[in-house]
Design an enzyme around this catalytic site. Structure first.
Site, short mmCIF file in Angstrom:
data_model
loop_
_atom_site.label_atom_id
_atom_site.label_comp_id
_atom_site.label_asym_id
_atom_site.label_seq_id
_atom_site.Cartn_x
_atom_site.Cartn_y
_atom_site.Cartn_z
N THR A 192 -47.23 54.14 -6.07
CA THR A 192 -48.03 54.88 -5.10
C THR A 192 -49.38 55.27 -5.70
O THR A 192 -50.41 55.18 -5.03
CB THR A 192 -47.28 56.12 -4.60
OG1 THR A 192 -46.02 55.73 -4.06
CG2 THR A 192 -48.07 56.85 -3.54
N ASP A 193 -49.37 55.69 -6.95
CA ASP A 193 -50.64 55.96 -7.64
C ASP A 193 -51.51 54.71 -7.67
O ASP A 193 -52.72 54.77 -7.42
CB ASP A 193 -50.36 56.39 -9.09
CG ASP A 193 -50.14 57.89 -9.23
OD1 ASP A 193 -50.57 58.64 -8.35
OD2 ASP A 193 -49.52 58.29 -10.23
N GLU A 194 -50.90 53.57 -8.00
CA GLU A 194 -51.68 52.34 -8.15
C GLU A 194 -52.26 51.88 -6.82
O GLU A 194 -53.43 51.49 -6.73
CB GLU A 194 -50.80 51.26 -8.76
CG GLU A 194 -50.41 51.58 -10.20
CD GLU A 194 -49.42 50.58 -10.78
OE1 GLU A 194 -48.94 49.72 -10.02
OE2 GLU A 194 -49.14 50.67 -11.99
#
Length: 421
Positions: A192-194
């Protein structure tokens, strides 16, 4: 040969005309700015005096003998994954003098990326409303857990939390059986960060394109939660259109059969049939021609409806094949397939080697840092690798002297007062 860091690497690439002020840390923000840096932008990474937290997120560390980050040069491997091609500058902008330094830098920057809590930079005069007055052309991207508005806006958000709240963990993992309840499972990387970083970088470039037409910058509100909801893709659509609640299916696909990992004699093989021809070719390879013509399995919709019966028959037959043999046969027949590689096997894969997906880099102090390449290949303006992930504060003094034209005495006073390091 490793790419060596210089004191101030010269930029090239399609974004070499842009300067990015990076006030972010951890992963989503630095992932965003590394994308911009790889494409040529100058990225000034503003760190606290103690540095980005991920410098200590190990082991492993750069020095093999290091058990913690107290040894000189022992930044964690985690930090190196998303901080290539950046200049590290240590400024404590909680102090008025530090905040003023950042405002001066923002005055000539094209882009600012930050991932503080909503309103967290306002008290320093570093919020968008304040900096927009200093630089109306500034594209200012705020990355938060839940966005600048809504009932959750004030909450902190980490990838793991968002994977759960955003639905991803409800569809990831083993399916529920009579013997075992389904257990929520996150992905093996902070995906999700990426993806938030990718959405943020795309949005920033769109805002830069808009600025070329209007002359005005803008504020971009990018949240992990929104990005995770967007990344539900077909699973989200399955609910919105068909009101079907997706559940964990292990390696099965909700809309395609056969499309999963199958056990073979010496491991597993992934078979991914995206159309009826590929399915019939699979049956031919397995010498199950009758199965390819069975009315229960003629179309993909038929196969999804009769998933259990078909999967049982395929599993029984595939169990007789060694992994490499079935992969070779299926490749010849044009059936998408492949092994499940470990991480070491990935980096030893001839395709990864041929595509030059590992870029060795050497930091100015001699540390060699292998990094993973920017994945897209440009015919005219390729990504470039100018400098290794930086030492903490490696450009602080040079930037103050060169970019802000501060004299040595002023810089020394800022160091003594703890404003910079």
């Amino acid at each position: 040969m490793p790419v060596s860091s210089e004191s101030k690497p010269s930029a090239s690439g399609p974004l070499s005309h842009l300067t990015v002020l990076d006030l972010s840390r951890i992963l989503a923000g630095p992932w965003t700015t590394q994308i911009l840096a790889d494409l040529g932008a100058r990225v000034i990474k503003v760190e606290s005096i103690s540095g980005d937290d991920t410098r200590r997120w190990g082991p492993p560390f750069l020095t093999r003998e290091a058990e913690d980050a107290s040894i000189e040069g022992s930044d964690a491997a985690y930090f190196t994954c998303c901080n290539r091609n950046k200049e590290s500058v240590c400024v404590d902008f909680s102090k008025p003098e530090g905040a003023e330094l950042i405002r001066k830098l923002a005055g000539s920057a094209d882009i600012l990326v930050e991932n503080f809590k909503v309103g967290g930079l306002k008290k320093y005069g570093l919020d968008y409303a304040s900096l927009q007055k200093v630089n109306p052309r500034l594209v200012y991207c705020s990355i938060t857990g839940f966005g600048q508005t809504g009932p959750y806006a004030s909450r902190a958000g980490y990838d793991f939390l968002i994977q759960g709240m955003g639905g991803l963990m409800s569809i990831t993992g083993h399916p529920e059986t009579e013997e075992r309840r389904a257990e929520p499972l996150k992905t093996g990387v902070a995906i999700t960060d990426e993806f938030t970083g990718m959405y943020a970088a795309t949005s920033i470039l769109a805002a830069i394109a808009s600025r070329e037409q209007t002359g005005e910058g803008q504020h971009i509100d990018c949240s992990l939660f929104d990005c995770q909801v967007a990344m539900l893709a077909n699973q989200g659509s399955n609910w919105l259109v068909g009101k079907r609640t997706p559940k964990p299916m292990g390696n099965n696909h909700p809309n395609l059969v056969p499309y999963r990992a199958y056990p073979v004699q010496d491991g597993h093989v992934i078979i991914a049939c995206g159309n009826d021809r590929q399915y019939r070719s699979l049956c031919d390879v397995l010498e199950l021609k009758a199965l390819g013509e069975d009315p229960r399995f003629l179309t993909n919709a038929d196969r999804v409806a009769n998933r259990a019966e078909l999967e049982s028959l395929l599993e029984e037959r595939l169990a007789h094949f060694p992994r490499e043999r079935i992969i070779n046969l299926l490749e010849i027949a044009g059936v998408p397939c492949g092994p499940i590689n470990t991480i070491p096997e990935v980096f030893e894969d001839p395709q990864v080697i041929a595509r030059e997906m590992v870029v060795p880099m050497k930091r100015a102090d001699g540390f060699e840092i292998p990094t993973v390449a920017f994945p897209a290949k440009f015919s005219g303006t390729p990504a470039n690798y100018r400098s290794a992930p930086p030492r903490l504060g490696d450009r602080t003094h040079a930037l103050l002297a060169e970019d802000l034209a501060l004299d040595q005495a002023t810089i020394e006073n800022l160091v003594k007062s703890g404003v910079v390091a």
